[in-house]
Design a protein around this motif. Structure first.
Motif, mmCIF file in Angstrom:
data_model
loop_
_atom_site.group_PDB
_atom_site.id
_atom_site.type_symbol
_atom_site.label_atom_id
_atom_site.label_comp_id
_atom_site.label_asym_id
_atom_site.label_seq_id
_atom_site.Cartn_x
_atom_site.Cartn_y
_atom_site.Cartn_z
ATOM 1 N N HIS A 63 -44.117 -41.759 -57.089
ATOM 2 C CA HIS A 63 -44.692 -41.340 -58.364
ATOM 3 C C HIS A 63 -46.115 -40.854 -58.145
ATOM 4 O O HIS A 63 -46.794 -41.236 -57.188
ATOM 5 N N GLU A 64 -46.602 -40.049 -59.072
ATOM 6 C CA GLU A 64 -48.015 -39.702 -59.158
ATOM 7 C C GLU A 64 -48.524 -40.152 -60.523
ATOM 8 O O GLU A 64 -47.852 -40.881 -61.243
ATOM 9 N N TYR A 65 -49.713 -39.691 -60.900
ATOM 10 C CA TYR A 65 -50.385 -40.188 -62.097
ATOM 11 C C TYR A 65 -49.633 -39.826 -63.380
ATOM 12 O O TYR A 65 -49.510 -40.626 -64.298
ATOM 13 N N TYR A 66 -49.130 -38.591 -63.442
ATOM 14 C CA TYR A 66 -48.471 -38.113 -64.651
ATOM 15 C C TYR A 66 -46.955 -38.029 -64.480
ATOM 16 O O TYR A 66 -46.440 -37.906 -63.368
ATOM 17 N N ARG A 67 -46.268 -38.026 -65.617
ATOM 18 C CA ARG A 67 -44.806 -37.970 -65.601
ATOM 19 C C ARG A 67 -44.273 -36.586 -65.237
ATOM 20 O O ARG A 67 -43.067 -36.421 -65.038
ATOM 21 N N SER A 68 -45.144 -35.621 -65.160
ATOM 22 C CA SER A 68 -44.740 -34.274 -64.743
ATOM 23 C C SER A 68 -45.129 -33.995 -63.297
ATOM 24 O O SER A 68 -45.211 -32.840 -62.881
ATOM 25 N N GLN A 69 -45.373 -35.040 -62.504
ATOM 26 C CA GLN A 69 -45.733 -34.895 -61.099
ATOM 27 C C GLN A 69 -44.832 -35.760 -60.224
ATOM 28 O O GLN A 69 -44.261 -36.756 -60.683
ATOM 29 N N ILE A 70 -44.768 -35.393 -58.952
ATOM 30 C CA ILE A 70 -44.044 -36.189 -57.962
ATOM 31 C C ILE A 70 -44.673 -35.906 -56.607
ATOM 32 O O ILE A 70 -45.264 -34.844 -56.400
ATOM 33 N N GLU A 71 -44.577 -36.858 -55.693
ATOM 34 C CA GLU A 71 -45.256 -36.729 -54.398
ATOM 35 C C GLU A 71 -44.304 -37.076 -53.261
ATOM 36 O O GLU A 71 -43.447 -37.956 -53.405
ATOM 37 N N PRO A 140 -51.088 -31.161 -67.218
ATOM 38 C CA PRO A 140 -49.863 -31.743 -66.660
ATOM 39 C C PRO A 140 -50.070 -32.458 -65.338
ATOM 40 O O PRO A 140 -49.162 -33.087 -64.823
ATOM 41 N N GLY A 141 -51.256 -32.342 -64.741
ATOM 42 C CA GLY A 141 -51.525 -32.993 -63.463
ATOM 43 C C GLY A 141 -52.135 -32.037 -62.462
ATOM 44 O O GLY A 141 -52.010 -30.821 -62.572
ATOM 45 N N MET A 142 -52.808 -32.602 -61.477
ATOM 46 C CA MET A 142 -53.436 -31.833 -60.411
ATOM 47 C C MET A 142 -52.747 -32.184 -59.101
ATOM 48 O O MET A 142 -52.582 -33.363 -58.787
ATOM 49 N N CYS A 143 -52.355 -31.176 -58.345
ATOM 50 C CA CYS A 143 -51.513 -31.390 -57.165
ATOM 51 C C CYS A 143 -52.227 -30.918 -55.907
ATOM 52 O O CYS A 143 -52.633 -29.761 -55.812
ATOM 53 N N GLY A 144 -52.361 -31.821 -54.950
ATOM 54 C CA GLY A 144 -53.083 -31.510 -53.726
ATOM 55 C C GLY A 144 -52.245 -31.735 -52.483
ATOM 56 O O GLY A 144 -51.091 -32.167 -52.532
#
Length: 403
Positions: A63-71, A140-144
């Motif tokens: 999981h990531e911080y938001y429900r619209s993210q994945i890692e 929606p989230g920040m992706c790095g």
């Protein structure tokens, strides 16, 4: 951003080979955005995606911080080809699970389309972060992208962090992949970088006297309330709290697996080169913090297509020339690790195609809509094609060809 796994444990055989040949393992973490299967808006479907994951991916997807993210986190590797294969398999597997859940997977730094802010993943730590820090990262989230490179010991690692400081802005420029936010061009190649800087511990790594100094700063920052735990130490390079690695974490997630492989290889070449300098007693450059901040701002604004600051002369130079300078500097270690031919090829493609931000803008300049852009990003994210995906919204998905 949260408590994602920092890579996975290295096998004893790989560790023994690395130690025997004095080589450095590397691994990559990537954060992705979930968008609706039809509309370009973010989709809060992370739990549905997890339910669709095959068993062999569940230990390396987080999981990531938001429900619209994945890692995802790749296993540690010595061979660059094996790293690329692992990343393509991870992207393809998670993208397929997302599609079964009614979503698409995007390797992009920020949400290109307008839409409501996403809700948090329902974890106690994330709720504590929101309560303590407020709404520092709307959208929606920040992706790095985070690259882990093995080090012999923490004391050497701290000195490597000191030596890394002047090189990280140009690596950040090469990762720029978030010009769009909320349906508009922000004027920045990496808008994620600008949003990310709102958090109190984000920024260039300070100059560190020793490992003890590093640990003292971590403790002091926790006591200050600027971070809840060591996982919130968001310096652009840090020591892993779980594995014997340095973690370089200033870049956007990049559109293709090959982009990520290039970043990882250059990062390993740089860390390996700097380990040798530390062993030789070469002092780290004394780079002023305000100049580093300016260089990182320039990286976010211009990407690789504009200027950045040459730390030796303190003057602006074309960012591409600085990246080429880095390549020349680390070339012996690229060759020693068996990466030189692959990296030379990928550098040529990056020079021809531009960063992810440049590719997105090229698509929009040809009349594409934000929806077309999201379609292209979804294809790029899971593409098995090792060359550039075509930047033409009128062409179909299966008509990939060099641009």
């Amino acid at each position: 951003m949260g408590t994602a796994t920092e890579g996975t444990a290295i096998s004893p055989e790989l560790a023994a080979r690395a130690e025997r040949d004095d080589l450095h393992t590397l691994g990559v973490e990537e954060e992705y955005l979930l968008v609706d299967a039809v509309e370009p808006r973010a989709a809060e479907l992370v739990e549905e995606v997890f339910a669709e994951l095959p068993a062999d991916l569940r230990d390396v997807v987080q999981h990531e911080y938001y429900r619209s993210q994945i890692e995802v986190a790749s296993p540690p590797q010595l061979d660059l080809g094996e790293l690329g294969t692992a990343l393509r398999q991870l992207r393809s597997g998670v993208a397929a699970a997302a599609e079964r859940a009614g979503a698409r997977l995007l390797a992009v730094g920020t949400g290109p389309a307008a839409g409501p802010n996403a809700r948090l993943v329902d974890k106690e730590r994330y709720h504590r972060m929101r309560e303590h820090f407020g709404d520092l990262s709307p959208g929606p989230g920040m992706c790095g992208t985070h690259v882990h490179v093995s080090i012999p010991d923490p004391e050497t690692g701290v000195q490597v962090l000191n030596h890394l400081r002047p090189w990280l802005p140009v690596l950040q420029a090469a990762t720029a992949n978030s010009p769009m936010f909320g349906g508009r061009d922000t004027g920045y190649a990496s808008w994620r970088s600008m949003m990310w800087e709102r958090w109190p511990t984000v920024g260039p790594t300070p100059y560190l006297r020793s490992h003890e100094h590093y640990l003292t700063l971590v403790s002091d920052l926790e006591a200050s309330g600027a971070m809840l735990d060591e996982g919130m130490l968001y310096w652009y390079a840090r020591l892993s709290a779980s594995y014997p690695t340095v973690e370089i974490r200033m870049g956007d997630v990049m559109p293709t697996a090959d982009d990520a492989v290039l970043l990882a290889a250059l990062t390993r070449g740089l860390v390996a080169t700097l380990v040798r300098e530390v062993r030789a007693g070469t002092p780290a450059p004394d780079v002023a913090h305000p100049l580093l901040m300016a260089a990182h701002w320039r990286a976010a604004h211009d990407g690789l297509e504009g200027l950045n600051i040459d730390m030796a002369t303190r003057q602006p130079r074309p960012a591409w020339r600085l990246l080429r300078q880095l390549f020349d500097y680390v070339r012996p270690e690229l060759e020693r690790h068996g990466d030189l031919e692959r990296v030379s090829d990928l550098m040529g493609r990056l020079r021809e195609d531009g960063t992810g931000a440049a590719r997105q803008r090229a698509l929009l300049a040809r009349g594409a809509s934000v929806g077309d852009l999201v379609d292209w990003l979804a294809r790029a994210t899971r593409s098995e094609d090792k060359h550039t995906l075509i930047l033409d919204p009128e062409r179909r998905e299966d008509e990939s060809a060099p641009s």
